[in-house]
Write a protein that holds these residues in place. Structure first.
Motif, PDB file in Angstrom:
ATOM      1  N   UNK A  31      42.535  92.035  29.914  1.00 58.09           N
ATOM      2  CA  UNK A  31      41.079  91.948  29.829  1.00 58.09           C
ATOM      3  C   UNK A  31      40.600  91.030  30.954  1.00 58.09           C
ATOM      4  N   UNK A  32      39.292  91.037  31.160  1.00 56.90           N
ATOM      5  CA  UNK A  32      38.732  90.149  32.195  1.00 56.90           C
ATOM      6  C   UNK A  32      38.951  88.696  31.759  1.00 56.90           C
ATOM      7  N   UNK A  33      39.294  87.870  32.714  1.00 53.39           N
ATOM      8  CA  UNK A  33      39.552  86.465  32.361  1.00 53.39           C
ATOM      9  C   UNK A  33      39.032  85.569  33.486  1.00 53.39           C
ATOM     10  N   UNK A  34      38.420  84.448  33.093  1.00 57.42           N
ATOM     11  CA  UNK A  34      37.885  83.530  34.101  1.00 57.42           C
ATOM     12  C   UNK A  34      38.729  82.259  34.111  1.00 57.42           C
ATOM     13  N   UNK A  35      39.236  81.919  35.290  1.00 57.94           N
ATOM     14  CA  UNK A  35      40.038  80.703  35.439  1.00 57.94           C
ATOM     15  C   UNK A  35      39.390  79.848  36.518  1.00 57.94           C
ATOM     16  N   UNK A  36      39.041  78.636  36.139  1.00 55.14           N
ATOM     17  CA  UNK A  36      38.425  77.682  37.074  1.00 55.14           C
ATOM     18  C   UNK A  36      37.321  78.348  37.910  1.00 55.14           C
ATOM     19  N   UNK A  37      36.471  79.109  37.240  1.00 48.58           N
ATOM     20  CA  UNK A  37      35.323  79.709  37.915  1.00 48.58           C
ATOM     21  C   UNK A  37      35.606  81.035  38.607  1.00 48.58           C
ATOM     22  N   UNK A  38      36.867  81.449  38.675  1.00 49.50           N
ATOM     23  CA  UNK A  38      37.203  82.734  39.305  1.00 49.50           C
ATOM     24  C   UNK A  38      37.433  83.777  38.227  1.00 49.50           C
ATOM     25  N   UNK A  39      36.745  84.897  38.341  1.00 50.02           N
ATOM     26  CA  UNK A  39      36.904  85.942  37.331  1.00 50.02           C
ATOM     27  C   UNK A  39      37.890  86.997  37.832  1.00 50.02           C
ATOM     28  N   UNK A  40      38.954  87.171  37.068  1.00 50.51           N
ATOM     29  CA  UNK A  40      39.967  88.182  37.399  1.00 50.51           C
ATOM     30  C   UNK A  40      39.700  89.369  36.472  1.00 50.51           C
ATOM     31  N   UNK A  41      39.558  90.574  37.027  1.00 53.67           N
ATOM     32  CA  UNK A  41      39.229  91.718  36.164  1.00 53.67           C
ATOM     33  C   UNK A  41      40.398  92.128  35.269  1.00 53.67           C
ATOM     34  N   UNK A  42      40.101  93.014  34.342  1.00 50.14           N
ATOM     35  CA  UNK A  42      41.149  93.585  33.501  1.00 50.14           C
ATOM     36  C   UNK A  42      42.059  94.460  34.362  1.00 50.14           C
ATOM     37  N   UNK A  43      43.323  94.608  33.965  1.00 51.56           N
ATOM     38  CA  UNK A  43      44.269  95.486  34.648  1.00 51.56           C
ATOM     39  C   UNK A  43      44.595  95.003  36.071  1.00 51.56           C
ATOM     40  N   UNK A  44      44.549  93.715  36.269  1.00 54.35           N
ATOM     41  CA  UNK A  44      44.844  93.158  37.599  1.00 54.35           C
ATOM     42  C   UNK A  44      46.239  92.546  37.596  1.00 54.35           C
ATOM     43  N   UNK A  45      46.943  92.753  38.693  1.00 53.75           N
ATOM     44  CA  UNK A  45      48.256  92.135  38.862  1.00 53.75           C
ATOM     45  C   UNK A  45      48.091  90.674  39.255  1.00 53.75           C
ATOM     46  N   UNK A  46      48.882  89.817  38.615  1.00 56.58           N
ATOM     47  CA  UNK A  46      48.770  88.376  38.885  1.00 56.58           C
ATOM     48  C   UNK A  46      50.165  87.822  39.179  1.00 56.58           C
TER      49      UNK A  46
END
Ligand code: HEM
Length: 413
Positions: free
Chosen positions: A308-323
Protein backbone atom coordinates in the motif's frame (compact mmCIF):
# COMPACT_ATOMS: atom_id res chain seq x y z
CA UNK A 1 15.42 16.12 -9.68
CA UNK A 2 12.30 14.68 -8.17
CA UNK A 3 10.13 11.72 -8.90
CA UNK A 4 6.44 11.02 -8.30
CA UNK A 5 5.52 12.38 -4.90
CA UNK A 6 8.61 14.49 -4.52
CA UNK A 7 11.07 11.64 -3.99
CA UNK A 8 14.56 12.65 -5.14
CA UNK A 9 16.22 10.63 -7.87
CA UNK A 10 19.78 9.51 -7.25
CA UNK A 11 21.95 7.76 -9.77
CA UNK A 12 22.89 4.78 -7.63
CA UNK A 13 24.97 2.00 -9.16
CA UNK A 14 25.29 -0.90 -6.70
CA UNK A 15 27.13 -2.96 -9.35
CA UNK A 16 29.85 -0.39 -9.98
CA UNK A 17 33.40 -0.92 -8.74
CA UNK A 18 33.44 2.16 -6.50
CA UNK A 19 30.37 1.08 -4.57
CA UNK A 20 31.48 -2.55 -4.37
CA UNK A 21 34.89 -1.50 -3.03
CA UNK A 22 33.44 0.86 -0.42
CA UNK A 23 29.66 1.12 -0.05
CA UNK A 24 30.14 2.96 3.25
CA UNK A 25 31.27 6.16 1.54
CA UNK A 26 27.99 6.16 -0.40
CA UNK A 27 25.89 5.48 2.71
CA UNK A 28 27.47 8.40 4.47
CA UNK A 29 26.79 10.71 1.54
CA UNK A 30 23.20 9.47 1.14
CA UNK A 31 22.38 9.75 4.83
CA UNK A 32 23.50 13.36 4.81
CA UNK A 33 22.08 14.36 1.39
CA UNK A 34 19.26 12.01 0.30
CA UNK A 35 18.47 9.38 2.93
CA UNK A 36 15.40 8.23 0.97
CA UNK A 37 15.61 8.28 -2.81
CA UNK A 38 14.49 6.63 -6.01
CA UNK A 39 17.19 4.85 -8.00
CA UNK A 40 16.63 5.37 -11.71
CA UNK A 41 19.10 2.61 -12.58
CA UNK A 42 17.52 -0.03 -10.34
CA UNK A 43 13.94 1.29 -10.44
CA UNK A 44 13.83 0.84 -6.69
CA UNK A 45 13.13 3.21 -3.82
CA UNK A 46 16.09 3.07 -1.46
CA UNK A 47 16.16 3.49 2.32
CA UNK A 48 19.48 4.17 4.02
CA UNK A 49 18.71 5.12 7.64
CA UNK A 50 18.50 2.84 10.67
CA UNK A 51 15.03 3.88 11.88
CA UNK A 52 13.46 3.82 8.41
CA UNK A 53 14.88 0.37 7.62
CA UNK A 54 13.96 -1.12 11.01
CA UNK A 55 10.46 0.35 10.59
CA UNK A 56 10.10 -1.39 7.21
CA UNK A 57 11.42 -4.71 8.55
CA UNK A 58 8.92 -4.54 11.43
CA UNK A 59 5.94 -3.87 9.18
CA UNK A 60 5.62 -7.04 7.07
CA UNK A 61 2.05 -6.16 6.08
CA UNK A 62 3.09 -3.00 4.28
CA UNK A 63 6.50 -4.30 3.21
CA UNK A 64 6.01 -7.70 1.58
CA UNK A 65 8.98 -10.01 0.94
CA UNK A 66 7.55 -11.24 -2.38
CA UNK A 67 10.30 -9.58 -4.43
CA UNK A 68 13.21 -10.77 -2.22
CA UNK A 69 14.55 -13.18 -4.84
CA UNK A 70 13.28 -11.56 -8.05
CA UNK A 71 16.07 -10.94 -10.55
CA UNK A 72 16.79 -7.26 -11.27
CA UNK A 73 16.96 -8.05 -14.99
CA UNK A 74 13.76 -9.47 -16.51
CA UNK A 75 13.85 -13.19 -17.29
CA UNK A 76 14.30 -13.71 -21.04
CA UNK A 77 12.33 -16.38 -22.98
CA UNK A 78 15.56 -18.42 -23.32
CA UNK A 79 16.10 -18.38 -19.55
CA UNK A 80 12.46 -19.27 -18.90
CA UNK A 81 12.89 -22.29 -21.19
CA UNK A 82 16.05 -23.36 -19.31
CA UNK A 83 14.09 -23.33 -16.05
CA UNK A 84 11.08 -25.09 -17.54
CA UNK A 85 13.12 -27.83 -19.23
CA UNK A 86 15.18 -28.38 -16.07
CA UNK A 87 12.12 -28.76 -13.84
CA UNK A 88 13.17 -25.78 -11.72
CA UNK A 89 10.31 -25.32 -9.26
CA UNK A 90 11.51 -23.20 -6.35
CA UNK A 91 8.57 -22.14 -4.19
CA UNK A 92 8.15 -19.19 -1.87
CA UNK A 93 9.02 -20.68 1.49
CA UNK A 94 11.03 -18.28 3.71
CA UNK A 95 13.02 -15.31 2.42
CA UNK A 96 10.56 -14.43 -0.37
CA UNK A 97 7.32 -15.59 1.33
CA UNK A 98 4.64 -13.73 3.26
CA UNK A 99 2.15 -14.83 5.91
CA UNK A 100 0.35 -17.19 6.21
CA UNK A 101 2.60 -19.59 4.24
CA UNK A 102 5.76 -18.04 5.62
CA UNK A 103 4.49 -18.39 9.20
CA UNK A 104 3.62 -22.07 8.73
CA UNK A 105 6.87 -23.03 7.02
CA UNK A 106 9.09 -21.01 9.33
CA UNK A 107 7.50 -22.68 12.38
CA UNK A 108 8.44 -26.13 11.05
CA UNK A 109 11.90 -25.07 9.99
CA UNK A 110 12.47 -23.70 13.50
CA UNK A 111 11.29 -26.98 14.99
CA UNK A 112 14.00 -28.84 13.05
CA UNK A 113 16.70 -26.17 13.44
CA UNK A 114 17.02 -26.77 17.17
CA UNK A 115 19.60 -25.13 19.46
CA UNK A 116 20.79 -28.69 20.25
CA UNK A 117 21.47 -29.35 16.55
CA UNK A 118 23.44 -26.12 16.29
CA UNK A 119 25.35 -26.71 19.57
CA UNK A 120 26.23 -30.25 18.45
CA UNK A 121 28.11 -28.74 15.51
CA UNK A 122 30.64 -26.85 17.66
CA UNK A 123 33.13 -29.69 18.01
CA UNK A 124 32.79 -30.68 14.36
CA UNK A 125 33.36 -27.07 13.24
CA UNK A 126 36.51 -26.97 15.39
CA UNK A 127 37.81 -30.24 13.93
CA UNK A 128 37.08 -29.11 10.39
CA UNK A 129 38.83 -25.75 11.01
CA UNK A 130 41.87 -27.56 12.42
CA UNK A 131 42.09 -29.75 9.34
CA UNK A 132 42.18 -26.65 7.13
CA UNK A 133 44.67 -24.96 9.47
CA UNK A 134 47.03 -27.93 9.36
CA UNK A 135 47.28 -27.48 5.59
CA UNK A 136 47.57 -23.68 5.91
CA UNK A 137 50.36 -23.68 8.50
CA UNK A 138 52.31 -26.23 6.45
CA UNK A 139 52.58 -23.69 3.62
CA UNK A 140 56.34 -23.05 3.24
CA UNK A 141 55.87 -19.55 1.77
CA UNK A 142 53.80 -18.47 4.79
CA UNK A 143 51.59 -16.59 2.35
CA UNK A 144 48.12 -17.76 1.43
CA UNK A 145 44.74 -16.68 0.08
CA UNK A 146 42.72 -17.37 3.22
CA UNK A 147 39.44 -17.32 1.26
CA UNK A 148 40.56 -20.20 -0.98
CA UNK A 149 42.24 -21.99 1.93
CA UNK A 150 39.54 -21.63 4.56
CA UNK A 151 36.59 -19.26 4.39
CA UNK A 152 35.20 -20.31 0.99
CA UNK A 153 34.81 -24.01 1.75
CA UNK A 154 34.40 -24.35 5.49
CA UNK A 155 30.96 -22.67 5.83
CA UNK A 156 29.60 -24.97 3.12
CA UNK A 157 31.01 -27.99 4.96
CA UNK A 158 29.23 -26.78 8.11
CA UNK A 159 25.81 -26.32 6.49
CA UNK A 160 26.30 -29.72 4.86
CA UNK A 161 26.79 -31.24 8.34
CA UNK A 162 23.54 -29.68 9.50
CA UNK A 163 21.49 -30.62 6.45
CA UNK A 164 23.11 -34.04 6.09
CA UNK A 165 24.87 -33.76 2.71
CA UNK A 166 28.16 -35.37 1.79
CA UNK A 167 31.19 -33.11 1.32
CA UNK A 168 31.71 -34.27 -2.29
CA UNK A 169 29.04 -31.82 -3.41
CA UNK A 170 30.74 -28.74 -1.88
CA UNK A 171 32.41 -27.43 -5.09
CA UNK A 172 29.19 -27.81 -7.13
CA UNK A 173 27.04 -26.15 -4.46
CA UNK A 174 29.49 -23.27 -3.99
CA UNK A 175 29.55 -22.68 -7.75
CA UNK A 176 25.76 -23.00 -8.01
CA UNK A 177 25.29 -20.50 -5.17
CA UNK A 178 27.55 -17.98 -6.85
CA UNK A 179 25.49 -18.30 -10.04
CA UNK A 180 22.32 -17.84 -8.02
CA UNK A 181 23.71 -14.67 -6.39
CA UNK A 182 24.64 -13.22 -9.78
CA UNK A 183 21.30 -14.21 -11.31
CA UNK A 184 19.14 -12.90 -8.46
CA UNK A 185 21.10 -10.03 -6.94
CA UNK A 186 23.36 -9.07 -9.85
CA UNK A 187 22.84 -7.56 -13.29
CA UNK A 188 23.82 -10.17 -15.88
CA UNK A 189 23.49 -9.74 -19.64
CA UNK A 190 20.80 -11.85 -21.35
CA UNK A 191 23.38 -14.44 -22.46
CA UNK A 192 24.93 -14.61 -19.00
CA UNK A 193 21.47 -14.92 -17.47
CA UNK A 194 20.73 -18.13 -19.42
CA UNK A 195 24.11 -19.63 -18.40
CA UNK A 196 23.49 -18.75 -14.75
CA UNK A 197 20.03 -20.32 -15.02
CA UNK A 198 21.63 -23.58 -16.25
CA UNK A 199 23.85 -23.63 -13.15
CA UNK A 200 20.81 -22.94 -10.96
CA UNK A 201 18.93 -25.83 -12.55
CA UNK A 202 21.86 -28.13 -11.74
CA UNK A 203 21.90 -26.75 -8.18
CA UNK A 204 18.12 -27.25 -7.85
CA UNK A 205 18.32 -30.82 -9.15
CA UNK A 206 21.04 -31.63 -6.61
CA UNK A 207 18.80 -30.32 -3.80
CA UNK A 208 15.91 -32.35 -5.18
CA UNK A 209 17.96 -35.55 -5.45
CA UNK A 210 19.32 -35.08 -1.94
CA UNK A 211 15.85 -34.64 -0.38
CA UNK A 212 14.59 -37.71 -2.27
CA UNK A 213 17.56 -39.68 -0.88
CA UNK A 214 16.79 -38.62 2.68
CA UNK A 215 13.11 -39.44 2.19
CA UNK A 216 14.01 -43.03 1.34
CA UNK A 217 16.90 -43.33 3.82
CA UNK A 218 16.44 -40.89 6.71
CA UNK A 219 19.32 -40.12 9.03
CA UNK A 220 19.97 -37.96 12.08
CA UNK A 221 20.00 -34.58 10.32
CA UNK A 222 17.89 -31.44 9.77
CA UNK A 223 16.50 -32.59 6.41
CA UNK A 224 15.38 -35.98 7.73
CA UNK A 225 13.74 -34.19 10.68
CA UNK A 226 11.75 -31.96 8.28
CA UNK A 227 10.60 -35.04 6.35
CA UNK A 228 9.60 -36.77 9.60
CA UNK A 229 7.80 -33.67 10.78
CA UNK A 230 5.88 -33.56 7.53
CA UNK A 231 4.61 -37.06 8.19
CA UNK A 232 3.32 -37.44 4.63
CA UNK A 233 0.97 -34.47 5.01
CA UNK A 234 1.24 -31.73 2.37
CA UNK A 235 -0.75 -29.32 4.54
CA UNK A 236 2.15 -29.43 7.03
CA UNK A 237 4.91 -29.21 4.39
CA UNK A 238 5.00 -30.49 0.82
CA UNK A 239 8.06 -32.32 -0.48
CA UNK A 240 8.66 -29.47 -2.93
CA UNK A 241 8.56 -26.99 -0.06
CA UNK A 242 11.23 -29.05 1.71
CA UNK A 243 13.37 -29.03 -1.45
CA UNK A 244 12.87 -25.24 -1.62
CA UNK A 245 13.93 -24.83 2.03
CA UNK A 246 17.04 -26.96 1.45
CA UNK A 247 17.80 -25.08 -1.79
CA UNK A 248 17.52 -21.79 0.15
CA UNK A 249 19.70 -22.96 3.04
CA UNK A 250 22.28 -24.24 0.57
CA UNK A 251 22.91 -20.59 -0.23
CA UNK A 252 21.91 -18.68 2.93
CA UNK A 253 23.83 -21.08 5.14
CA UNK A 254 27.30 -20.45 3.68
CA UNK A 255 27.47 -17.52 1.24
CA UNK A 256 26.74 -15.24 4.21
CA UNK A 257 29.23 -16.86 6.58
CA UNK A 258 31.97 -17.02 3.95
CA UNK A 259 31.54 -13.25 3.63
CA UNK A 260 31.43 -12.66 7.37
CA UNK A 261 34.60 -14.66 8.07
CA UNK A 262 36.48 -13.02 5.20
CA UNK A 263 35.36 -9.52 6.22
CA UNK A 264 36.29 -10.28 9.84
CA UNK A 265 39.80 -11.49 8.98
CA UNK A 266 40.40 -8.47 6.77
CA UNK A 267 39.10 -5.95 9.32
CA UNK A 268 40.94 -7.51 12.26
CA UNK A 269 44.21 -7.59 10.33
CA UNK A 270 43.84 -4.04 9.05
CA UNK A 271 45.03 -2.86 12.43
CA UNK A 272 47.50 -5.30 14.09
CA UNK A 273 46.22 -4.21 17.51
CA UNK A 274 42.80 -5.66 16.71
CA UNK A 275 44.30 -9.08 15.90
CA UNK A 276 46.45 -8.95 19.04
CA UNK A 277 43.51 -7.96 21.18
CA UNK A 278 41.51 -10.91 19.85
CA UNK A 279 44.50 -13.19 20.47
CA UNK A 280 45.02 -12.04 24.04
CA UNK A 281 41.33 -11.85 24.99
CA UNK A 282 39.47 -14.74 23.36
CA UNK A 283 36.70 -14.06 25.90
CA UNK A 284 36.01 -10.85 23.96
CA UNK A 285 35.49 -12.63 20.64
CA UNK A 286 31.70 -12.51 20.83
CA UNK A 287 31.75 -8.71 21.20
CA UNK A 288 34.34 -8.48 18.42
CA UNK A 289 32.11 -10.53 16.10
CA UNK A 290 29.09 -8.33 16.85
CA UNK A 291 31.15 -5.27 15.98
CA UNK A 292 32.36 -6.88 12.74
CA UNK A 293 28.73 -7.68 11.90
CA UNK A 294 27.91 -4.01 12.42
CA UNK A 295 31.05 -2.58 10.86
CA UNK A 296 31.32 -4.70 7.70
CA UNK A 297 28.47 -7.18 7.42
CA UNK A 298 28.17 -9.77 4.67
CA UNK A 299 24.52 -9.02 3.81
CA UNK A 300 24.34 -5.30 3.02
CA UNK A 301 20.85 -5.07 1.47
CA UNK A 302 17.43 -6.73 1.48
CA UNK A 303 14.35 -6.09 -0.64
CA UNK A 304 10.67 -5.42 -0.03
CA UNK A 305 7.55 -4.67 -2.13
CA UNK A 306 4.98 -2.19 -0.80
CA UNK A 307 1.44 -3.50 -0.50
CA UNK A 308 0.00 0.00 0.00
CA UNK A 309 1.06 3.63 -0.21
CA UNK A 310 3.33 4.54 2.66
CA UNK A 311 4.89 7.82 3.78
CA UNK A 312 8.33 7.79 5.38
CA UNK A 313 9.88 11.02 6.63
CA UNK A 314 7.72 13.06 4.26
CA UNK A 315 8.36 10.88 1.19
CA UNK A 316 5.39 8.99 -0.17
CA UNK A 317 6.18 5.62 -1.73
CA UNK A 318 3.30 4.25 -3.83
CA UNK A 319 1.76 0.82 -3.52
CA UNK A 320 3.47 -2.01 -5.46
CA UNK A 321 6.86 -0.29 -5.37
CA UNK A 322 10.16 -2.10 -5.05
CA UNK A 323 12.20 -0.98 -2.06
CA UNK A 324 15.85 -1.67 -1.29
CA UNK A 325 16.81 -1.61 2.39
CA UNK A 326 20.50 -0.79 2.80
CA UNK A 327 21.31 -2.71 5.96
CA UNK A 328 24.97 -1.71 5.70
CA UNK A 329 23.77 1.91 5.80
CA UNK A 330 21.61 1.28 8.87
CA UNK A 331 24.63 -0.22 10.64
CA UNK A 332 26.65 2.93 9.90
CA UNK A 333 23.94 5.43 10.79
CA UNK A 334 25.56 8.07 12.99
CA UNK A 335 22.25 8.81 14.70
CA UNK A 336 22.13 5.27 16.05
CA UNK A 337 25.81 4.29 16.40
CA UNK A 338 28.05 7.06 17.73
CA UNK A 339 31.20 7.46 15.67
CA UNK A 340 29.80 4.80 13.34
CA UNK A 341 32.80 4.69 11.00
CA UNK A 342 35.07 3.59 13.87
CA UNK A 343 35.58 -0.08 14.72
CA UNK A 344 34.90 -0.39 18.45
CA UNK A 345 34.04 -3.78 19.96
CA UNK A 346 33.38 -2.02 23.28
CA UNK A 347 30.51 0.07 21.93
CA UNK A 348 27.52 -0.53 24.20
CA UNK A 349 24.93 -1.06 21.48
CA UNK A 350 26.82 -3.08 18.85
CA UNK A 351 24.31 -5.95 19.07
CA UNK A 352 21.65 -3.57 17.75
CA UNK A 353 22.99 -3.91 14.19
CA UNK A 354 20.44 -5.04 11.60
CA UNK A 355 22.79 -7.56 9.98
CA UNK A 356 20.46 -10.47 10.68
CA UNK A 357 17.37 -8.43 9.77
CA UNK A 358 14.53 -7.80 12.23
CA UNK A 359 11.00 -9.04 12.81
CA UNK A 360 9.26 -11.96 11.12
CA UNK A 361 12.12 -12.76 8.69
CA UNK A 362 14.87 -12.50 11.32
CA UNK A 363 17.75 -14.75 10.27
CA UNK A 364 17.16 -18.35 11.30
CA UNK A 365 20.87 -19.10 11.06
CA UNK A 366 22.10 -16.27 13.33
CA UNK A 367 23.08 -18.62 16.24
CA UNK A 368 24.99 -20.87 13.81
CA UNK A 369 26.72 -17.90 12.13
CA UNK A 370 27.80 -16.55 15.53
CA UNK A 371 29.01 -19.95 16.73
CA UNK A 372 30.91 -20.59 13.52
CA UNK A 373 32.56 -17.18 13.54
CA UNK A 374 33.65 -17.60 17.19
CA UNK A 375 35.12 -21.08 16.70
CA UNK A 376 36.84 -20.39 13.36
CA UNK A 377 38.32 -17.02 14.36
CA UNK A 378 39.50 -18.38 17.70
CA UNK A 379 41.29 -21.29 16.01
CA UNK A 380 42.76 -19.10 13.27
CA UNK A 381 44.07 -16.40 15.61
CA UNK A 382 45.55 -19.04 17.93
CA UNK A 383 47.28 -20.80 15.03
CA UNK A 384 48.52 -17.61 13.33
CA UNK A 385 49.08 -14.96 16.02
CA UNK A 386 51.56 -13.10 13.79
CA UNK A 387 49.30 -12.96 10.72
CA UNK A 388 49.33 -9.82 8.59
CA UNK A 389 47.56 -8.67 5.47
CA UNK A 390 49.80 -9.21 2.44
CA UNK A 391 50.93 -5.84 1.10
CA UNK A 392 49.59 -4.19 -2.05
CA UNK A 393 46.37 -6.08 -2.54
CA UNK A 394 43.06 -4.75 -3.76
CA UNK A 395 39.80 -6.45 -2.97
CA UNK A 396 37.42 -7.81 -5.52
CA UNK A 397 33.69 -8.37 -4.82
CA UNK A 398 31.01 -10.31 -6.66
CA UNK A 399 28.92 -7.62 -8.45
CA UNK A 400 25.58 -7.82 -6.65
CA UNK A 401 23.43 -5.70 -4.35
CA UNK A 402 23.40 -7.87 -1.25
CA UNK A 403 26.22 -10.32 -0.50
CA UNK A 404 29.55 -8.82 0.43
CA UNK A 405 32.94 -10.38 1.10
CA UNK A 406 36.34 -10.17 -0.65
CA UNK A 407 36.83 -12.96 -3.17
CA UNK A 408 40.50 -13.25 -2.30
CA UNK A 409 42.33 -12.22 0.85
CA UNK A 410 46.06 -12.76 0.97
CA UNK A 411 47.70 -13.06 4.35
CA UNK A 412 51.26 -13.73 5.49
CA UNK A 413 52.69 -14.85 8.84
C1 HEM B 1 26.84 -13.82 8.87
C2 HEM B 1 25.96 -14.66 8.44
C3 HEM B 1 24.55 -14.29 8.07
C4 HEM B 1 23.99 -13.07 7.78
C5 HEM B 1 24.67 -11.72 7.78
C6 HEM B 1 22.59 -13.31 7.50
C7 HEM B 1 21.67 -12.33 7.21
C8 HEM B 1 20.31 -12.51 7.09
C9 HEM B 1 19.33 -11.47 6.93
C10 HEM B 1 19.63 -10.00 6.84
C11 HEM B 1 18.11 -12.04 6.86
C12 HEM B 1 16.76 -11.33 6.78
C13 HEM B 1 16.23 -11.27 5.40
C14 HEM B 1 14.99 -10.39 5.28
O1 HEM B 1 14.50 -9.81 6.24
O2 HEM B 1 14.51 -10.28 4.15
C15 HEM B 1 18.32 -13.47 6.91
C16 HEM B 1 17.32 -14.39 6.81
C17 HEM B 1 17.59 -15.73 6.75
N1 HEM B 1 18.78 -16.37 7.03
FE1 HEM B 1 20.54 -15.53 7.40
N2 HEM B 1 22.35 -14.64 7.59
C18 HEM B 1 23.52 -15.28 7.95
C19 HEM B 1 23.70 -16.62 8.15
C20 HEM B 1 22.75 -17.56 7.96
C21 HEM B 1 22.94 -18.97 8.13
C22 HEM B 1 24.25 -19.61 8.61
C23 HEM B 1 21.75 -19.55 7.80
C24 HEM B 1 21.36 -21.00 7.82
C25 HEM B 1 21.99 -21.95 8.41
C26 HEM B 1 20.81 -18.52 7.44
C27 HEM B 1 19.51 -18.71 7.06
C28 HEM B 1 18.59 -17.72 6.87
C29 HEM B 1 17.20 -17.96 6.49
C30 HEM B 1 16.57 -19.31 6.21
C31 HEM B 1 16.58 -16.71 6.41
C32 HEM B 1 15.13 -16.42 6.00
C33 HEM B 1 14.28 -16.33 7.21
C34 HEM B 1 12.87 -15.94 6.86
O3 HEM B 1 12.62 -15.37 5.81
O4 HEM B 1 11.99 -16.23 7.68
N3 HEM B 1 21.45 -17.31 7.55
N4 HEM B 1 19.67 -13.73 7.08
Amino acid sequence: MTFGHGCPIVHFDPFGNDYLADPYAFYQWAQQQQPIFYSDTLKYWVLTRYDDIKGALKDAETFSSRNATDPFTPVTPTTAAVFRDGGYAMQRVLLNADAPNHTRIRRHVYAAFTPQRVAALEERIRECTRTHLAAITANPQRRIDIVAALTYTLPAQVIFMLLGLDDDDVPAIKAGSESRVLFTWGKPSDAQQADLARDMVDFWQRAQAFVAKRASAPRDDFTSDLIRLRNGDDSILSMNEIVSVVFGLLLAGHETTTGLLSNAIRRLLEDPQRWQQAHQHPDQLSAIIEEILRFDTSVIAMRRLTTREVTIAGHTIPSDANVLLLIGGANHDQTHFADAATYDPQRPNNREHLSFGFGSHYCIGAPLARLEARVVLNELITALPTAQLAADQTYDYLPNTSFRGPRQLWITW
